[in-house]
Design a protein around this motif. Structure first.
Motif, mmCIF file in Angstrom:
data_model
loop_
_atom_site.group_PDB
_atom_site.id
_atom_site.type_symbol
_atom_site.label_atom_id
_atom_site.label_comp_id
_atom_site.label_asym_id
_atom_site.label_seq_id
_atom_site.Cartn_x
_atom_site.Cartn_y
_atom_site.Cartn_z
ATOM 1 N N PRO A 1 0.827 -1.206 0.000
ATOM 2 C CA PRO A 1 0.000 0.000 0.000
ATOM 3 C C PRO A 1 0.865 1.261 0.000
ATOM 4 C CG PRO A 1 -0.275 -1.226 2.066
ATOM 5 C CD PRO A 1 0.709 -1.964 1.235
ATOM 6 N N PRO B 1 -1.972 7.066 2.157
ATOM 7 C CA PRO B 1 -2.985 7.143 1.094
ATOM 8 C C PRO B 1 -4.147 8.056 1.486
ATOM 9 C CG PRO B 1 -3.254 5.117 2.319
ATOM 10 C CD PRO B 1 -2.009 5.779 2.850
ATOM 11 N N HIS C 1 -8.388 6.619 -1.869
ATOM 12 C CA HIS C 1 -7.459 5.580 -2.318
ATOM 13 C C HIS C 1 -7.563 4.362 -1.393
ATOM 14 C CE1 HIS C 1 -3.607 5.079 -4.766
ATOM 15 N NE2 HIS C 1 -3.854 3.907 -4.229
ATOM 16 N N TRP C 2 -7.598 4.590 -0.095
ATOM 17 C CA TRP C 2 -7.699 3.510 0.878
ATOM 18 C C TRP C 2 -9.018 2.756 0.695
ATOM 19 C CZ3 TRP C 2 -4.196 0.952 3.223
ATOM 20 C CH2 TRP C 2 -4.499 0.154 4.317
ATOM 21 N N THR C 3 -10.108 3.477 0.461
ATOM 22 C CA THR C 3 -11.411 2.850 0.239
ATOM 23 C C THR C 3 -11.385 1.967 -1.006
ATOM 24 O OG1 THR C 3 -12.548 4.671 1.333
ATOM 25 C CG2 THR C 3 -13.868 3.310 -0.146
#
Length: 91
Positions: A37, A41, A45-47
């Motif tokens: 990752p 982020p 972006h994380w979602t």
């Protein structure tokens, strides 16, 4: 349900679409899609990363202090079959 390899490639494609470089490894229980990752982020972006990973039968995050890997496991068998939950399974 699609073939396990098709599901693993679909997860990898979703990760690639958000600019990550996924790796697919085949093991005796299925396919493991891994990605490093990004540092810091955005929420969006994380979602998107989590939405891709949750398409696997199991998913999680592994860190050893030096590196972090997000992973999804696509099982070759019925996901309802007994597996060790709460661990970081290797295919």
């Amino acid at each position: 349900m699609p073939q396990p390899v098709v599901r693993a490639r679909s997860i990898a494609a979703r990760l690639s679409a958000i600019g990550l470089k996924p790796r697919i490894r085949r093991g005796h229980t299925g396919f493991r899609v891994e990605v490093t990752p990004p540092v810091g982020p955005s929420a969006a972006h994380w979602t998107a990363l989590l939405a891709a990973l949750e398409q696997g039968d199991q998913f999680g995050l592994r860190t050893d202090g030096a590196s972090t890997v997000a992973w999804a496991l696509v099982l070759s068998e019925d996901p309802a079959s007994p597996t060790k939950r709460g661990t970081d399974p290797q295919p």
